[in-house]
Each structure stands twice: as C-alpha cells, then as structure tokens.
Design a protein around this motif. Structure first.
Motif, PDB file in Angstrom:
ATOM      1  N   GLU A  33       1.923  -6.716 -10.812  1.00  0.00           N
ATOM      2  CA  GLU A  33       2.449  -7.225  -9.545  1.00  0.00           C
ATOM      3  C   GLU A  33       2.052  -6.349  -8.362  1.00  0.00           C
ATOM      4  O   GLU A  33       1.649  -6.838  -7.320  1.00  0.00           O
ATOM      5  N   ARG A  34       2.173  -5.036  -8.522  1.00  0.00           N
ATOM      6  CA  ARG A  34       1.904  -4.135  -7.395  1.00  0.00           C
ATOM      7  C   ARG A  34       0.436  -3.756  -7.269  1.00  0.00           C
ATOM      8  O   ARG A  34       0.014  -3.294  -6.231  1.00  0.00           O
ATOM      9  N   GLY A  35      -0.347  -3.922  -8.299  1.00  0.00           N
ATOM     10  CA  GLY A  35      -1.786  -3.660  -8.219  1.00  0.00           C
ATOM     11  C   GLY A  35      -2.161  -2.198  -8.351  1.00  0.00           C
ATOM     12  O   GLY A  35      -1.669  -1.492  -9.218  1.00  0.00           O
ATOM     13  N   TRP A  36      -3.015  -1.754  -7.460  1.00  0.00           N
ATOM     14  CA  TRP A  36      -3.630  -0.428  -7.530  1.00  0.00           C
ATOM     15  C   TRP A  36      -3.180   0.466  -6.378  1.00  0.00           C
ATOM     16  O   TRP A  36      -2.817  -0.008  -5.317  1.00  0.00           O
ATOM     17  N   ALA A  37      -3.281   1.779  -6.607  1.00  0.00           N
ATOM     18  CA  ALA A  37      -2.973   2.763  -5.566  1.00  0.00           C
ATOM     19  C   ALA A  37      -3.995   3.890  -5.641  1.00  0.00           C
ATOM     20  O   ALA A  37      -4.520   4.203  -6.708  1.00  0.00           O
ATOM     21  N   HIS A  42      -0.722   2.242  -1.555  1.00  0.00           N
ATOM     22  CA  HIS A  42      -0.968   0.995  -2.276  1.00  0.00           C
ATOM     23  C   HIS A  42      -2.175   0.309  -1.646  1.00  0.00           C
ATOM     24  O   HIS A  42      -2.179   0.053  -0.439  1.00  0.00           O
ATOM     25  N   LEU A  43      -3.163   0.023  -2.445  1.00  0.00           N
ATOM     26  CA  LEU A  43      -4.377  -0.598  -1.904  1.00  0.00           C
ATOM     27  C   LEU A  43      -4.112  -1.966  -1.295  1.00  0.00           C
ATOM     28  O   LEU A  43      -4.725  -2.327  -0.292  1.00  0.00           O
ATOM     29  N   ARG A  44      -3.199  -2.717  -1.881  1.00  0.00           N
ATOM     30  CA  ARG A  44      -2.868  -4.040  -1.331  1.00  0.00           C
ATOM     31  C   ARG A  44      -2.428  -3.903   0.121  1.00  0.00           C
ATOM     32  O   ARG A  44      -2.890  -4.618   1.005  1.00  0.00           O
ATOM     33  N   ASP A  45      -1.538  -2.961   0.390  1.00  0.00           N
ATOM     34  CA  ASP A  45      -1.031  -2.753   1.751  1.00  0.00           C
ATOM     35  C   ASP A  45      -2.116  -2.190   2.676  1.00  0.00           C
ATOM     36  O   ASP A  45      -2.235  -2.582   3.828  1.00  0.00           O
ATOM     37  N   TRP A  46      -2.888  -1.246   2.170  1.00  0.00           N
ATOM     38  CA  TRP A  46      -3.929  -0.606   2.968  1.00  0.00           C
ATOM     39  C   TRP A  46      -4.997  -1.613   3.354  1.00  0.00           C
ATOM     40  O   TRP A  46      -5.443  -1.652   4.504  1.00  0.00           O
ATOM     41  N   LEU A  47      -5.406  -2.462   2.402  1.00  0.00           N
ATOM     42  CA  LEU A  47      -6.441  -3.463   2.672  1.00  0.00           C
ATOM     43  C   LEU A  47      -5.931  -4.602   3.551  1.00  0.00           C
ATOM     44  O   LEU A  47      -6.723  -5.268   4.224  1.00  0.00           O
ATOM     45  N   ALA A  48      -4.619  -4.838   3.570  1.00  0.00           N
ATOM     46  CA  ALA A  48      -4.054  -5.930   4.362  1.00  0.00           C
ATOM     47  C   ALA A  48      -4.386  -5.778   5.847  1.00  0.00           C
ATOM     48  O   ALA A  48      -4.533  -6.765   6.569  1.00  0.00           O
ATOM     49  N   ARG A  49      -4.556  -4.524   6.335  1.00  0.00           N
ATOM     50  CA  ARG A  49      -4.883  -4.320   7.747  1.00  0.00           C
ATOM     51  C   ARG A  49      -6.249  -4.883   8.103  1.00  0.00           C
ATOM     52  O   ARG A  49      -6.534  -5.124   9.259  1.00  0.00           O
ATOM     53  N   TYR A  50      -7.107  -5.060   7.097  1.00  0.00           N
ATOM     54  CA  TYR A  50      -8.465  -5.526   7.338  1.00  0.00           C
ATOM     55  C   TYR A  50      -8.648  -6.994   6.973  1.00  0.00           C
ATOM     56  O   TYR A  50      -9.767  -7.482   6.986  1.00  0.00           O
ATOM     57  N   GLU A  51      -7.562  -7.682   6.690  1.00  0.00           N
ATOM     58  CA  GLU A  51      -7.662  -9.076   6.266  1.00  0.00           C
ATOM     59  C   GLU A  51      -8.425  -9.902   7.298  1.00  0.00           C
ATOM     60  O   GLU A  51      -8.191  -9.795   8.497  1.00  0.00           O
TER      61      GLU A  51
END
Length: 100
Positions: A33-37, A42-51
């Motif tokens: 659910e949370r993916g990778w860090a 958390h990569l999901r959160d970090w990458l969200a800024r570049y969506e």
C-alpha cells in the motif's frame, strides 16, 4: 553496476545546484500500500510534486571505489579510462592552440 561514491556525489551536487530534486538514502520497500521509500522519504509523496511533468530519473548505486572501466575510443581506437580519450583530448587541445 556500482558507481564510485565520489562520482555519484558530484552528480548529486551538480543536479542540486541546477535546481533538481535529489534524494539520498537506502531504498526500502515499505509494503504494497505505501510503496517505496528512500531514507524516510516516501517516493509516492516525493514524486507527487512532479505529477504531470516530464522527468528524467537517474538512479546510481553508491559503491566502493573501483577500477574505472576500460573503454575503446571510437576515433583513434586506443583503450582509455575516464570520461574521454586522453590522447584525442590532447590532440584537440594541441590543434586548437591550447597546448604546446
């Protein structure tokens, strides 16, 4: 393939100076659910800024200093280590009047 630590650090410093986002730390799988860090990020959160933006992601494994790979120059055919053929570089500099 591991890249020498000094080369990776130089790449990260240059990327940061140019305004790129840089993360450093151990990559870990949190759970499905949370993916990778990377470290505590958390990569999901970090990458969200570049969506929605086009990205180039570079991953480099920081390794021990190692013997540089031997390459063959496409111009002169000599073997060399490093980013460019030192023989051809010297010839270019000499022909451009930068060396005696």
């Amino acid at each position: 393939m591991a890249i020498p630590k000094s080369s990776v650090q130089e790449l990260a410093i240059r990327a940061h100076e140019m305004g790129a986002g840089v993360l450093r730390g151990a990559l870990q799988r949190l759970d499905e659910e949370r993916g990778w860090a990377v470290g505590d990020i958390h990569l999901r959160d970090w990458l969200a800024r570049y969506e929605g933006r086009e990205l180039i992601l570079i991953t480099a494994v920081i390794g021990e200093e190692q013997e540089p790979a031997v390459k063959t120059c496409g111009t002169c055919g000599r073997e060399y280590s490093g980013s460019e053929c030192p023989y051809c570089r010297e010839a270019r500099e000499r022909l451009r009047g930068r060396r005696a």
